[in-house]
Design a protein around this motif. Structure first.
Motif, PDB file in Angstrom:
ATOM      1  N   ALA A 158       0.827  -1.207   0.000  1.00  0.00           N
ATOM      2  CA  ALA A 158       0.000   0.000   0.000  1.00  0.00           C
ATOM      3  C   ALA A 158       0.861   1.258   0.000  1.00  0.00           C
ATOM      4  O   ALA A 158       0.568   2.229  -0.714  1.00  0.00           O
ATOM      5  N   PHE A 159       1.933   1.236   0.776  1.00  0.00           N
ATOM      6  CA  PHE A 159       2.813   2.407   0.836  1.00  0.00           C
ATOM      7  C   PHE A 159       3.477   2.662  -0.512  1.00  0.00           C
ATOM      8  O   PHE A 159       3.499   3.802  -1.006  1.00  0.00           O
ATOM      9  N   VAL A 160       4.016   1.608  -1.112  1.00  0.00           N
ATOM     10  CA  VAL A 160       4.676   1.760  -2.413  1.00  0.00           C
ATOM     11  C   VAL A 160       3.681   2.218  -3.469  1.00  0.00           C
ATOM     12  O   VAL A 160       3.993   3.081  -4.303  1.00  0.00           O
ATOM     13  N   ALA A 161       2.476   1.671  -3.453  1.00  0.00           N
ATOM     14  CA  ALA A 161       1.468   2.059  -4.449  1.00  0.00           C
ATOM     15  C   ALA A 161       1.119   3.532  -4.336  1.00  0.00           C
ATOM     16  O   ALA A 161       1.007   4.233  -5.358  1.00  0.00           O
ATOM     17  N   MET A 162       0.940   4.031  -3.117  1.00  0.00           N
ATOM     18  CA  MET A 162       0.594   5.449  -2.942  1.00  0.00           C
ATOM     19  C   MET A 162       1.723   6.363  -3.392  1.00  0.00           C
ATOM     20  O   MET A 162       1.482   7.370  -4.073  1.00  0.00           O
ATOM     21  N   VAL A 163       2.955   6.013  -3.045  1.00  0.00           N
ATOM     22  CA  VAL A 163       4.089   6.861  -3.425  1.00  0.00           C
ATOM     23  C   VAL A 163       4.303   6.835  -4.927  1.00  0.00           C
ATOM     24  O   VAL A 163       4.529   7.881  -5.561  1.00  0.00           O
ATOM     25  N   GLN A 164       4.252   5.662  -5.530  1.00  0.00           N
ATOM     26  CA  GLN A 164       4.445   5.565  -6.973  1.00  0.00           C
ATOM     27  C   GLN A 164       3.356   6.324  -7.734  1.00  0.00           C
ATOM     28  O   GLN A 164       3.642   6.979  -8.748  1.00  0.00           O
ATOM     29  N   ASN A 165       2.135   6.238  -7.265  1.00  0.00           N
ATOM     30  CA  ASN A 165       1.044   6.951  -7.929  1.00  0.00           C
ATOM     31  C   ASN A 165       1.272   8.454  -7.915  1.00  0.00           C
ATOM     32  O   ASN A 165       0.987   9.151  -8.897  1.00  0.00           O
ATOM     33  N   ALA A 166       1.832   8.963  -6.814  1.00  0.00           N
ATOM     34  CA  ALA A 166       2.113  10.390  -6.729  1.00  0.00           C
ATOM     35  C   ALA A 166       3.321  10.789  -7.578  1.00  0.00           C
ATOM     36  O   ALA A 166       3.380  11.907  -8.099  1.00  0.00           O
ATOM     37  N   MET A 167       4.272   9.865  -7.738  1.00  0.00           N
ATOM     38  CA  MET A 167       5.514  10.188  -8.435  1.00  0.00           C
ATOM     39  C   MET A 167       5.344  10.261  -9.955  1.00  0.00           C
ATOM     40  O   MET A 167       6.020  11.059 -10.618  1.00  0.00           O
ATOM     41  N   VAL A 168       4.470   9.458 -10.528  1.00  0.00           N
ATOM     42  CA  VAL A 168       4.423   9.346 -11.990  1.00  0.00           C
ATOM     43  C   VAL A 168       3.162   9.952 -12.595  1.00  0.00           C
ATOM     44  O   VAL A 168       2.850   9.695 -13.764  1.00  0.00           O
ATOM     45  N   GLN A 169       2.438  10.753 -11.838  1.00  0.00           N
ATOM     46  CA  GLN A 169       1.234  11.362 -12.387  1.00  0.00           C
ATOM     47  C   GLN A 169       1.541  12.311 -13.549  1.00  0.00           C
ATOM     48  O   GLN A 169       0.705  12.509 -14.435  1.00  0.00           O
ATOM     49  N   ASP A 170       2.740  12.898 -13.550  1.00  0.00           N
ATOM     50  CA  ASP A 170       3.106  13.820 -14.622  1.00  0.00           C
ATOM     51  C   ASP A 170       3.668  13.113 -15.849  1.00  0.00           C
ATOM     52  O   ASP A 170       4.084  13.766 -16.808  1.00  0.00           O
ATOM     53  N   ASN A 171       3.722  11.783 -15.817  1.00  0.00           N
ATOM     54  CA  ASN A 171       4.274  11.030 -16.954  1.00  0.00           C
ATOM     55  C   ASN A 171       3.188  10.330 -17.764  1.00  0.00           C
ATOM     56  O   ASN A 171       3.445   9.329 -18.426  1.00  0.00           O
ATOM     57  N   GLY A 172       2.013  10.834 -17.710  1.00  0.00           N
ATOM     58  CA  GLY A 172       0.938  10.275 -18.525  1.00  0.00           C
ATOM     59  C   GLY A 172       0.257   9.065 -17.919  1.00  0.00           C
ATOM     60  O   GLY A 172      -0.521   8.387 -18.609  1.00  0.00           O
ATOM     61  N   ALA A 173       0.534   8.749 -16.668  1.00  0.00           N
ATOM     62  CA  ALA A 173      -0.118   7.603 -16.029  1.00  0.00           C
ATOM     63  C   ALA A 173      -1.558   7.963 -15.671  1.00  0.00           C
ATOM     64  O   ALA A 173      -1.857   9.081 -15.270  1.00  0.00           O
ATOM     65  N   ARG A 174      -2.433   6.995 -15.798  1.00  0.00           N
ATOM     66  CA  ARG A 174      -3.838   7.240 -15.460  1.00  0.00           C
ATOM     67  C   ARG A 174      -4.083   6.964 -13.978  1.00  0.00           C
ATOM     68  O   ARG A 174      -3.305   6.261 -13.328  1.00  0.00           O
ATOM     69  N   THR A 175      -5.135   7.524 -13.461  1.00  0.00           N
ATOM     70  CA  THR A 175      -5.487   7.320 -12.067  1.00  0.00           C
ATOM     71  C   THR A 175      -6.138   5.946 -11.899  1.00  0.00           C
ATOM     72  O   THR A 175      -7.126   5.645 -12.576  1.00  0.00           O
ATOM     73  N   PRO A 176      -5.615   5.086 -11.037  1.00  0.00           N
ATOM     74  CA  PRO A 176      -6.181   3.742 -10.867  1.00  0.00           C
ATOM     75  C   PRO A 176      -7.594   3.802 -10.294  1.00  0.00           C
ATOM     76  O   PRO A 176      -7.937   4.696  -9.515  1.00  0.00           O
ATOM     77  N   THR A 177      -8.389   2.830 -10.670  1.00  0.00           N
ATOM     78  CA  THR A 177      -9.739   2.726 -10.128  1.00  0.00           C
ATOM     79  C   THR A 177      -9.709   2.074  -8.741  1.00  0.00           C
ATOM     80  O   THR A 177      -8.680   1.550  -8.310  1.00  0.00           O
ATOM     81  N   GLY A 178     -10.846   2.111  -8.067  1.00  0.00           N
ATOM     82  CA  GLY A 178     -10.905   1.511  -6.743  1.00  0.00           C
ATOM     83  C   GLY A 178     -10.640   0.019  -6.749  1.00  0.00           C
ATOM     84  O   GLY A 178      -9.959  -0.519  -5.869  1.00  0.00           O
ATOM     85  N   SER A 179     -11.163  -0.684  -7.751  1.00  0.00           N
ATOM     86  CA  SER A 179     -10.919  -2.130  -7.841  1.00  0.00           C
ATOM     87  C   SER A 179      -9.454  -2.433  -8.117  1.00  0.00           C
ATOM     88  O   SER A 179      -8.909  -3.426  -7.609  1.00  0.00           O
TER      89      SER A 179
END
Length: 293
Positions: A158-179
């Motif tokens: 969970a920690f890695v997922a939250m940090v990675q999501n914040a780090m690569v938002q400017d690289n064209g990554a989409r926002t993950p869904t709840g599932s």
């Protein structure tokens, strides 16, 4: 004159102490200072928790696991965020796969050591003497280990997922869904914990730490490696089967990034590892009851 001597009078038998009751009786005059408590699963759980948190192997294996998952996961996020390449609307959660795949070997090692190490040191005799119910011992080991492995894996994933999501938002990554969040955290943590539980059961069956660890690492890596070197057309179906049902491919399903276009999908990998673990647990239980310790 007769030599017959009259029988000597016998002293009366000493009275039994007041605490000594007749056979099968109670002991009305004596009360043990040690409380007599009927043993149950809770006592076995407390015993196994004391053991698993007291040995150095737990700290070393879990410490390396945390280092691999956090280190590789954050490094992957940093590399992607600092590069000019775009993630092309992909989920950033898949970057946590590599660290968790390597870290799962630490969980498997700890699972094997939880059971097999006691056979190596002979402490299993003490365990079985303290708790003669072998089914209770195996169940307590399984419960304590599974809860510990799941908690540690979930916290790191969970920690890695939250940090990675914040780090690569400017690289064209989409926002993950709840599932997708649920599968990449809770789902994959359940899978890794079950994989460690399978290792614990194999350790109980093999009763040899090095042998059980070798079997589990082979189960993790061998199918994928063998499939990569099957170039013959006649082996195409076997190659695809090994690739689809290899552990790395099943773990990648939780990140919506399967290594093959066919094979398990959704939550199927979790049911597969659950079925294999239950079958192995039944075999370990049968052997534990039939073999000497």
């Amino acid at each position: 004159m007769s030599n017959h001597q009259p029988p000597m009078p016998q002293a009366p038998a000493a009275a039994a102490p007041d605490w000594q009751a007749a056979p099968g009786g109670q002991y009305p005059g004596y009360t043990s200072p040690i409380p007599v408590v009927r043993a149950h699963l809770g006592h076995a759980l407390a015993s196994e928790w004391t053991k698993i948190k007291s040995v150095r192997s737990t700290m070393w294996t879990l410490g390396v696991f945390v280092l691999l998952v956090l280190g590789i996961g954050l490094l992957a996020g940093a590399v992607v965020s600092n590069s000019s390449s775009s993630m092309d609307d992909q989920s950033p959660l898949q970057l946590g796969f590599f660290g968790l795949l390597l870290g799962s070997m630490c969980i498997m090692t700890l699972g094997v050591l939880t059971t097999a190490s006691e056979y190596g040191t002979g402490m299993i005799r003490t365990t079985m003497t303290a708790c003669p119910s072998r089914s209770r011992v195996l169940a307590a080991k399984a419960i304590v280990f599974f809860v510990l492995a799941f908690t540690i894996t979930l916290a790191c994933a969970a920690f890695v997922a939250m940090v990675q999501n914040a780090m690569v938002q400017d690289n064209g990554a989409r926002t993950p869904t709840g599932s997708e969040w649920f599968k990449a955290t809770v789902g994959v943590s359940l899978y890794v914990a079950l994989l460690g539980l399978l290792s614990l059961v194999i350790g109980s069956i093999i009763r040899h730490s090095a042998g059980a660890i070798t079997i589990m690492i082979g189960l993790l890596l061998a199918p994928l490696v063998i499939a990569l070197f099957m170039f013959a057309q006649s082996l195409h179906k076997l190659r695809e089967w090994l690739l689809e049902y290899s552990i790395p491919n099943q773990m990648s399903v939780f990140y919506s990034n399967s290594l093959s276009t066919t094979g398990p999908s959704g939550w199927e990998p979790l049911w597969i590892i659950l079925g294999v673990t239950v079958a192995a647990y039944a075999g370990a239980f049968a052997l534990l009851r039939s073999r000497d310790v």
